[in-house]
Write an enzyme that holds these catalytic residues in place. Structure first.
Site, PDB file in Angstrom:
ATOM      1  CG  ASP A 272      -0.273  -0.340   2.527  1.00 51.76           C
ATOM      2  OD1 ASP A 272       0.971  -0.507   2.546  1.00 51.76           O
ATOM      3  OD2 ASP A 272      -0.978  -0.441   3.546  1.00 51.76           O
TER       4      ASP A 272
ATOM      5  CG  ASP B 271       7.300   5.985   6.119  1.00 53.08           C
ATOM      6  OD1 ASP B 271       7.928   6.933   5.644  1.00 53.08           O
ATOM      7  OD2 ASP B 271       6.869   5.996   7.293  1.00 53.08           O
TER       8      ASP B 271
HETATM    9  P1  5GP Z   1       8.134   0.964   6.138  1.00 55.33           P
HETATM   10  O1  5GP Z   1       8.834  -0.281   6.577  1.00 55.33           O
HETATM   11  O2  5GP Z   1       8.331   1.323   4.698  1.00 55.33           O
HETATM   12  O3  5GP Z   1       8.426   2.145   7.038  1.00 55.33           O
HETATM   13  O4  5GP Z   1       6.662   0.617   6.461  1.00 55.33           O
HETATM   14  C1  5GP Z   1       5.624   0.583   5.578  1.00 55.33           C
HETATM   15  C2  5GP Z   1       4.388   0.279   6.390  1.00 55.33           C
HETATM   16  O5  5GP Z   1       4.206   1.304   7.381  1.00 55.33           O
HETATM   17  C3  5GP Z   1       3.163   0.325   5.501  1.00 55.33           C
HETATM   18  O6  5GP Z   1       2.875  -0.944   4.993  1.00 55.33           O
HETATM   19  C4  5GP Z   1       2.124   0.830   6.461  1.00 55.33           C
HETATM   20  O7  5GP Z   1       1.581  -0.259   7.181  1.00 55.33           O
HETATM   21  C5  5GP Z   1       2.874   1.703   7.453  1.00 55.33           C
HETATM   22  N1  5GP Z   1       2.784   3.136   7.090  1.00 55.33           N
HETATM   23  C6  5GP Z   1       3.779   3.942   6.664  1.00 55.33           C
HETATM   24  N2  5GP Z   1       3.307   5.185   6.406  1.00 55.33           N
HETATM   25  C7  5GP Z   1       1.983   5.149   6.687  1.00 55.33           C
HETATM   26  C8  5GP Z   1       0.941   6.133   6.615  1.00 55.33           C
HETATM   27  O8  5GP Z   1       1.094   7.305   6.243  1.00 55.33           O
HETATM   28  N3  5GP Z   1      -0.308   5.703   6.964  1.00 55.33           N
HETATM   29  C9  5GP Z   1      -0.560   4.439   7.398  1.00 55.33           C
HETATM   30  N4  5GP Z   1      -1.825   4.155   7.700  1.00 55.33           N
HETATM   31  N5  5GP Z   1       0.398   3.494   7.473  1.00 55.33           N
HETATM   32  C10 5GP Z   1       1.659   3.850   7.123  1.00 55.33           C
END
Ligand code: 5GP
Length: 177
Positions: free
Chosen positions: A98, A101
């Site tokens: 989805d 980040d």
């Molecule tokens: P990463 O390992 O890239 O930091 O994590 C990605 C995960 O963090 C995504 O699959 C999601 O579950 C969560 N996440 C990161 N940014 C957001 C955001 O703006 N909104 C929400 N609801 N979840 C986020």
């Protein structure tokens, strides 16, 4: 729920256009490769469903559920809550996410799937927060770049809520502060 949303970033028309564009690219790039489209639960559900409608080559759809946590020596670990049902050895895997980040979760999942012998592992994400990146993770297919704000809807939650909103919106700060 709409009064909890500061502004809408992607509405249903925007999302449909993005899924069409990504579906066409995947069609072109994965001809004759019988790719495995792997959705990361739970956030991927609306996206993988819509994206799949615009992929016309044969694909297999699989799901994984992982959670990230800080392990010993504060290294980031990923726990598998639900694993794939089929082996990835020799397969071209495309992970559907989805939002990307920091990129930590995907970095770990990609490592694992390569270790298991996948022929290739790429990522298709609806949303990309480039500003939040703390790893070298580069998704091959990006639906939309978004600012470093907390968004919900279309699969994305806050405390397990808002996933069912048909659009992606910025959650008002007062809701999570
Ligand atoms: P990463 O390992 O890239 O930091 O994590 C990605 C995960 O963090 C995504 O699959 C999601 O579950 C969560 N996440 C990161 N940014 C957001 C955001 O703006 N909104 C929400 N609801 N979840 C986020």
């Amino acid at each position: 729920m709409k009064d909890h949303i500061e502004s809408i970033l992607l509405d249903q028309d925007d999302i449909r256009e993005i899924c069409k564009r990504l579906g066409n690219q995947i069609d072109e790039d994965y001809q004759n490769k019988n790719p495995m489209l792997v959705g990361l639960l739970k956030g991927c559900v609306p996206f993988i469903g819509d994206l799949g409608k615009y992929i016309t080559i044969p694909i297999e759809m699989e799901y994984m559920d992982v959670s990230s946590y800080h392990g010993a020596k504060s290294s980031l670990e990923v726990k598998i809550l639900k694993d794939l049902d089929s082996p990835v050895k020799g397969r071209h895997v495309l992970i559907a996410e989805d939002i990307v980040d920091t990129g930590f979760t995907l970095t770990k999942v990609i490592q694992l799937l390569k270790y298991r012998g996948a022929a290739s592992v790429e990522v298709v994400t609806l949303l990309n927060k480039e500003e939040g990146r703390l790893t070298k993770m580069v998704p091959k297919y990006i639906g939309q770049e978004i600012p470093n704000r907390f968004v919900v809807g279309y699969g994305l939650d806050y405390n397990q809520k808002y996933r069912n909103l048909p659009y992606v919106g910025i959650l008002k700060q007062e809701i999570y502060e």
